[in-house]
Design a protein around this motif. Structure first.
Motif, mmCIF file in Angstrom:
data_model
loop_
_atom_site.group_PDB
_atom_site.id
_atom_site.type_symbol
_atom_site.label_atom_id
_atom_site.label_comp_id
_atom_site.label_asym_id
_atom_site.label_seq_id
_atom_site.Cartn_x
_atom_site.Cartn_y
_atom_site.Cartn_z
ATOM 1 N N VAL A 157 0.860 -1.173 0.000
ATOM 2 C CA VAL A 157 0.000 0.000 0.000
ATOM 3 C C VAL A 157 0.897 1.225 0.000
ATOM 4 O O VAL A 157 1.865 1.291 0.763
ATOM 5 N N ARG A 202 -6.406 -0.184 1.607
ATOM 6 C CA ARG A 202 -5.817 -1.402 2.167
ATOM 7 C C ARG A 202 -6.723 -2.610 1.891
ATOM 8 O O ARG A 202 -6.244 -3.676 1.528
ATOM 9 N N THR A 243 -0.977 -6.984 4.045
ATOM 10 C CA THR A 243 -0.726 -5.716 3.362
ATOM 11 C C THR A 243 0.274 -4.938 4.197
ATOM 12 O O THR A 243 0.199 -4.927 5.431
ATOM 13 N N ARG A 299 -5.729 -5.838 -0.328
ATOM 14 C CA ARG A 299 -5.843 -7.187 0.266
ATOM 15 C C ARG A 299 -6.735 -8.082 -0.589
ATOM 16 O O ARG A 299 -6.430 -9.255 -0.797
ATOM 17 N N GLU A 321 2.911 -1.217 4.170
ATOM 18 C CA GLU A 321 3.205 0.066 3.542
ATOM 19 C C GLU A 321 4.468 -0.065 2.697
ATOM 20 O O GLU A 321 5.325 -0.901 2.966
#
Length: 148
Positions: free
Chosen positions: A57, A76, A104, A80, A106
């Motif tokens: 993400v 997110r 997920t 996913r 960052e």
């Protein structure tokens, strides 16, 4: 001899000499990362390992006004869902079940994992190739070829 009770011997469970491999796959929906996911599933089945399919993400922009929390959660959830759809497709293609988890992360976390891993015990798999994140230790009892 007298009838003395026999105590059972309690042994500690045997641990495998090598930890089970963990493979992290960046899944972004591209054909290259899908191929990497299929490879990782087959490799995990072959080596009795686990695959972590990771969707990345984008980090929040560094603006003065923060983005609404619900927008980040929607992004997110969408990432996913995309990862889970790719995993279901790869499982159907390979027949390998029970060896994959999804997550997920960052972008900055994924970049740090990719950059810092030169001593871990997992393999990072991407569309461009594989990176071994632990040094390969030669097995005992094997001899090197002459001149190696």
């Amino acid at each position: 001899m007298a009838d003395t009770p026999v105590e059972p011997l309690r042994l500690a469970p045997l641990l495998p000499r090598r930890p089970r491999p963990r493979l992290v796959v960046h899944v972004d929906g591209s054909p290259a990362t899908y191929g990497a996911l299929v490879w990782a599933l087959r490799e995990a089945a072959r080596r009795d390992g686990t695959v972590l399919a990771a969707g990345v993400v984008a980090d929040a922009p560094d603006g003065l006004v923060p983005a609404p929390r619900s927008a980040g959660e929607r992004t997110r959830a969408a990432v996913r869902a995309q990862v889970e759809a790719q995993v279901v497709r790869a499982i159907a293609e390979t027949g390998v079940t029970g060896r994959v988890r999804t997550a997920t992360v960052e972008q900055s976390v994924f970049d740090a994992l990719e950059a810092a891993g030169r001593g871990g015990d997992l393999v990072l798999v991407g569309g461009a190739g594989r990176t071994l994140l632990r040094p390969v230790v030669p097995r005992a009892g094997r001899r090197l070829a002459r001149g190696a």
